[in-house]
Design a protein around this motif. Sequence first.
Motif, PDB file in Angstrom:
ATOM      1  N   TYR A   1     -12.380   6.037   6.313  1.00  0.00           N
ATOM      2  CA  TYR A   1     -12.856   5.745   4.957  1.00  0.00           C
ATOM      3  C   TYR A   1     -13.806   6.832   4.501  1.00  0.00           C
ATOM      4  O   TYR A   1     -14.766   7.179   5.201  1.00  0.00           O
ATOM      5  N   GLY A   2     -13.552   7.342   3.308  1.00  0.00           N
ATOM      6  CA  GLY A   2     -14.465   8.291   2.679  1.00  0.00           C
ATOM      7  C   GLY A   2     -14.442   9.661   3.330  1.00  0.00           C
ATOM      8  O   GLY A   2     -13.685   9.919   4.262  1.00  0.00           O
TER       9      GLY A   2
ATOM     10  N   GLN B   1     -13.759  10.424   7.182  1.00  0.00           N
ATOM     11  CA  GLN B   1     -14.580   9.849   8.245  1.00  0.00           C
ATOM     12  C   GLN B   1     -13.847   8.770   9.046  1.00  0.00           C
ATOM     13  O   GLN B   1     -13.091   7.987   8.479  1.00  0.00           O
ATOM     14  N   VAL B   2     -14.088   8.748  10.334  1.00  0.00           N
ATOM     15  CA  VAL B   2     -13.653   7.647  11.198  1.00  0.00           C
ATOM     16  C   VAL B   2     -14.786   6.630  11.160  1.00  0.00           C
ATOM     17  O   VAL B   2     -15.875   6.887  11.673  1.00  0.00           O
TER      18      VAL B   2
ATOM     19  N   HIS C   1     -13.233  12.739  13.508  1.00  0.00           N
ATOM     20  CA  HIS C   1     -12.950  12.919  12.079  1.00  0.00           C
ATOM     21  C   HIS C   1     -11.517  13.400  11.906  1.00  0.00           C
ATOM     22  O   HIS C   1     -10.862  13.771  12.875  1.00  0.00           O
ATOM     23  N   VAL C   2     -11.055  13.420  10.648  1.00  0.00           N
ATOM     24  CA  VAL C   2      -9.748  13.967  10.302  1.00  0.00           C
ATOM     25  C   VAL C   2      -9.995  15.085   9.298  1.00  0.00           C
ATOM     26  O   VAL C   2     -10.406  14.828   8.159  1.00  0.00           O
ATOM     27  N   THR C   3      -9.758  16.323   9.697  1.00  0.00           N
ATOM     28  CA  THR C   3      -9.985  17.469   8.817  1.00  0.00           C
ATOM     29  C   THR C   3      -8.997  17.436   7.653  1.00  0.00           C
ATOM     30  O   THR C   3      -7.798  17.255   7.852  1.00  0.00           O
TER      31      THR C   3
ATOM     32  N   ALA D   1     -12.836  10.768  -1.540  1.00  0.00           N
ATOM     33  CA  ALA D   1     -14.062  10.010  -1.296  1.00  0.00           C
ATOM     34  C   ALA D   1     -13.803   8.515  -1.103  1.00  0.00           C
ATOM     35  O   ALA D   1     -14.563   7.843  -0.402  1.00  0.00           O
ATOM     36  N   GLU D   2     -12.744   7.991  -1.682  1.00  0.00           N
ATOM     37  CA  GLU D   2     -12.414   6.569  -1.551  1.00  0.00           C
ATOM     38  C   GLU D   2     -11.190   6.337  -0.667  1.00  0.00           C
ATOM     39  O   GLU D   2     -10.667   5.227  -0.607  1.00  0.00           O
ATOM     40  N   TYR D   3     -10.739   7.382   0.013  1.00  0.00           N
ATOM     41  CA  TYR D   3      -9.535   7.258   0.839  1.00  0.00           C
ATOM     42  C   TYR D   3      -9.792   6.296   1.989  1.00  0.00           C
ATOM     43  O   TYR D   3     -10.840   6.325   2.622  1.00  0.00           O
ATOM     44  N   GLU D   4      -8.795   5.440   2.271  1.00  0.00           N
ATOM     45  CA  GLU D   4      -8.919   4.494   3.369  1.00  0.00           C
ATOM     46  C   GLU D   4      -7.567   4.331   4.055  1.00  0.00           C
ATOM     47  O   GLU D   4      -6.528   4.309   3.410  1.00  0.00           O
ATOM     48  N   ALA D   5      -7.584   4.226   5.364  1.00  0.00           N
ATOM     49  CA  ALA D   5      -6.388   3.972   6.168  1.00  0.00           C
ATOM     50  C   ALA D   5      -6.828   3.246   7.430  1.00  0.00           C
ATOM     51  O   ALA D   5      -7.939   3.464   7.925  1.00  0.00           O
ATOM     52  N   ALA D   6      -5.935   2.405   7.950  1.00  0.00           N
ATOM     53  CA  ALA D   6      -6.253   1.676   9.185  1.00  0.00           C
ATOM     54  C   ALA D   6      -4.984   1.498  10.006  1.00  0.00           C
ATOM     55  O   ALA D   6      -3.883   1.387   9.457  1.00  0.00           O
TER      56      ALA D   6
END
Length: 188
Positions: free
Chosen positions: A74-75, A89-90, A122-124, A142-147
């Motif tokens: 997220y973010g 960010q993780v 982290h994910v570059t 900035a608002e990206y999210e994945a799970a």
Amino acid sequence: MGTVTLGVSIAVPEPHGSRLQGCRLGFGDAAAAKIPTHVTLLPPTAVDPAARPLIEEHLAGIAAAGRPFPMRLYGTGTFRPLSPVVFVQVVEGGSACGWLQERVRDPRGPLARQLQFPYHPHVTVAHGIEEERMDAAEAELAEYEAAWTASGFALYEQGRDGAWRLQREFLFATVETAERTPEPENAA
């Protein structure tokens, strides 16, 4: 005989991996075409090719001791000004990534090495590009999210062309057991 360059990482699964790789390319980071989207456990490390069996045995042992865990991104964040990197960010799964990377780099193992900076999962999404494009990457995601559930990790080798290629996946023990165990038949 020379060396080969290896890395160990947790792949970001589809559709998230392709989406983030596409974003990275769109920001002007041409290296993204040669780097699968991932969370690093072992950064690029030069090793003797003859050590490969020992390395794979080492990684298999780590996977056997590991368990699936939730990962959530997220973010964004950045390592600037120390390093020209913007990342997603993780926010969940970071401590498990830390546990894994410590074991991968175990001082008694075949991949022992010190890190230049403290480990930060982290994910570059942008690396070494113009500052304004780095700013755009940081803002756009900035608002990206994945799970997803991390079920293992993988060994990659960097080719002479600079591309990273999957060599072997290492599933955590409980995942391997579940895949080998046949489904119980329904009793009627």
